[in-house]
Design a protein around this motif. Structure first.
Motif, PDB file in Angstrom:
ATOM      1  N   HIS A 114      34.406  46.058  40.298  1.00  0.00           N
ATOM      2  CA  HIS A 114      34.292  44.609  40.260  1.00  0.00           C
ATOM      3  C   HIS A 114      34.703  43.918  41.552  1.00  0.00           C
ATOM      4  O   HIS A 114      34.847  42.471  41.657  1.00  0.00           O
ATOM      5  N   TYR A 116      33.799  42.334  45.153  1.00  0.00           N
ATOM      6  CA  TYR A 116      32.667  41.658  46.035  1.00  0.00           C
ATOM      7  C   TYR A 116      33.288  41.122  47.304  1.00  0.00           C
ATOM      8  O   TYR A 116      34.223  40.203  47.141  1.00  0.00           O
ATOM      9  N   ALA A 117      32.756  41.232  48.356  1.00  0.00           N
ATOM     10  CA  ALA A 117      32.869  40.611  49.423  1.00  0.00           C
ATOM     11  C   ALA A 117      31.664  39.672  49.950  1.00  0.00           C
ATOM     12  O   ALA A 117      30.841  40.560  50.073  1.00  0.00           O
ATOM     13  N   ILE A 118      31.791  38.367  50.186  1.00  0.00           N
ATOM     14  CA  ILE A 118      30.374  37.748  51.163  1.00  0.00           C
ATOM     15  C   ILE A 118      31.117  37.264  52.321  1.00  0.00           C
ATOM     16  O   ILE A 118      31.889  36.638  52.347  1.00  0.00           O
ATOM     17  N   PHE A 142      35.283  47.196  48.779  1.00  0.00           N
ATOM     18  CA  PHE A 142      34.303  46.156  48.283  1.00  0.00           C
ATOM     19  C   PHE A 142      32.889  46.343  48.336  1.00  0.00           C
ATOM     20  O   PHE A 142      32.300  46.949  49.406  1.00  0.00           O
ATOM     21  N   ILE A 174      26.829  33.414  45.148  1.00  0.00           N
ATOM     22  CA  ILE A 174      27.852  33.560  44.240  1.00  0.00           C
ATOM     23  C   ILE A 174      27.544  33.706  43.149  1.00  0.00           C
ATOM     24  O   ILE A 174      27.877  34.597  42.136  1.00  0.00           O
ATOM     25  N   ILE A 177      25.978  37.075  42.143  1.00  0.00           N
ATOM     26  CA  ILE A 177      26.748  38.276  41.952  1.00  0.00           C
ATOM     27  C   ILE A 177      27.333  38.090  40.520  1.00  0.00           C
ATOM     28  O   ILE A 177      27.632  39.039  39.618  1.00  0.00           O
ATOM     29  N   ALA A 184      33.273  40.130  38.338  1.00  0.00           N
ATOM     30  CA  ALA A 184      33.150  40.127  39.643  1.00  0.00           C
ATOM     31  C   ALA A 184      34.397  39.244  40.090  1.00  0.00           C
ATOM     32  O   ALA A 184      34.774  38.220  39.681  1.00  0.00           O
ATOM     33  N   ARG A 185      35.291  39.934  40.991  1.00  0.00           N
ATOM     34  CA  ARG A 185      36.298  39.104  41.798  1.00  0.00           C
ATOM     35  C   ARG A 185      35.757  39.180  43.067  1.00  0.00           C
ATOM     36  O   ARG A 185      35.591  40.202  44.143  1.00  0.00           O
ATOM     37  N   ILE A 186      35.691  38.034  43.822  1.00  0.00           N
ATOM     38  CA  ILE A 186      34.995  37.769  45.056  1.00  0.00           C
ATOM     39  C   ILE A 186      35.883  37.573  46.094  1.00  0.00           C
ATOM     40  O   ILE A 186      36.603  36.227  45.924  1.00  0.00           O
ATOM     41  N   ASN A 210      35.814  33.526  39.599  1.00  0.00           N
ATOM     42  CA  ASN A 210      35.311  34.611  39.960  1.00  0.00           C
ATOM     43  C   ASN A 210      35.835  35.046  41.627  1.00  0.00           C
ATOM     44  O   ASN A 210      36.145  35.825  42.082  1.00  0.00           O
ATOM     45  N   VAL A 211      35.582  33.759  42.496  1.00  0.00           N
ATOM     46  CA  VAL A 211      36.075  33.584  43.692  1.00  0.00           C
ATOM     47  C   VAL A 211      37.594  33.692  43.661  1.00  0.00           C
ATOM     48  O   VAL A 211      38.119  32.652  43.476  1.00  0.00           O
TER      49      VAL A 211
END
Length: 341
Positions: A114, A116-118, A142, A174, A177, A184-186, A210-211
């Protein structure tokens, strides 16, 4: 990363236009408006992309493009990884534009679930310039998304929003995702205009929980402040009687054509509503985005978890290349602490 060579060529082209219109000689009124119109087109209207082609091919670009990168080997490795590992993904923006990006799987043996990186690129750049950042985060475990901001690479759009229009695009990514993975943990990360996009997004009322955290690298306080800084330091326009009126006119044009004004497009205003952990980075030798913006952004951030990194000797968007050991030791420690890695 802003293309440093473009600044030199744009400065020459714009200065010639100023002289040709009589503005440099102190002619106001129509001269100021025509200058503002020209600068708006050069800076924000991609319909006039032939100007950008002239800038990119200008001989004056060469000395800036030869700036040494102490992480050149890592950049080369990351570029190869980027081209071989990228997977296309697309999104429809709130105003109907087709936006494109690239998705990357974790590049480690046992990634945590879970994550994720943007990561967001800068003005006139593209996703490929974020390869080394994306690769670092992929190696941490990630899943990485690297969007092409509106008007860049394969993404549609005519007017560049300098982070303000793009903040809503980032909210769309976001949401995409979270819809696919509610747990998700972003992490959000951006450089230059991408950093402004990230800061402006963190203040959005609808930002999902989630962010978890965000990292901004050499972002500006507002579009107004950035264009005024460039007017004074790039084009040497007299601040009060020429710089302010020209930027004010540009802002009015942007509001009429692109739907936003330069003062409302503010990282500082957005950060006053930011509560997630934030890391703020800037190069001490940045001549394109004022290093003084770093502390103004930090002071505005409402969240109690704020880290600051000013990299000595680093120019614009060059902090990771100037001192990669310092840069990545701090960034990695921040990410591992916040995400519990």
């Amino acid at each position: 990363m802003l293309l440093r060579g473009n600044r030199v060529a744009m400065k020459r082209i714009t200065r010639n236009a100023l002289i040709g219109s009589g503005v440099a000689a102190g002619v106001l009124g129509a001269g100021l408006l025509s200058t503002a119109e020209l600068m708006f087109r050069l800076s924000l209207d991609v319909k006039y992309s032939h100007w950008m082609e002239r800038l990119m091919s200008a001989p004056a670009a060469a000395p800036y493009l030869e700036t040494p990168h102490r992480d050149a080997a890592e950049e080369a490795e990351a570029a190869r990884w980027f081209e071989t590992a990228k997977q296309p993904v697309c999104l429809r923006s709130e105003d109907g534009l087709k936006l494109n990006g690239w998705l990357f799987d974790p590049d480690c043996a046992s990634p945590a679930p879970h994550l994720y990186a943007i990561t967001m690129h800068g003005y006139t750049g593209g996703p490929a310039e974020m390869a080394k950042y994306a690769h670092r985060f992929a190696r941490m475990g990630f899943t990485v998304l690297v969007p092409a901001q509106r008007c860049h690479e394969r993404s549609e759009g005519r007017y560049i929003g300098m982070g303000w229009l793009e903040r809503r695009d980032l909210m769309g990514w976001i949401t995409l995702i979270v819809a696919s993975d509610p747990e998700a943990r972003i992490l959000l990360q951006g450089v230059s205009m991408g950093a402004a996009t990230v800061m402006m997004t963190t203040g959005e009322p609808q930002l999902p929980r989630n962010v978890v955290a965000a990292i901004e690298d050499c972002g500006y306080t507002s579009v107004w402040d950035q264009f005024l800084f460039n007017a004074k330091h790039m084009y040497h326009l007299p601040y009060r009687w020429m710089g302010v009126p020209v930027v004010s006119a540009m802002s009015a044009i942007a509001r009429r054509r692109a739907g936003y004004g330069f003062k409302e497009a503010s990282s500082v205003a957005s950060l006053r509503h930011t509560i997630i952990p934030m890391m703020f980075i800037h190069g001490a030798a940045d001549t394109f985005v004022d290093p003084g913006f770093l502390d103004r952004n930090i002071a505005a951030c409402a969240g109690p978890d704020r880290e600051r990194l000013l990299v000595p000797g680093a120019g614009h968007a060059m902090s990771a290349s100037t001192d990669p050991d310092l840069y990545w030791s701090r960034v990695t420690a921040f990410v591992e602490r916040v995400f519990g890695l």
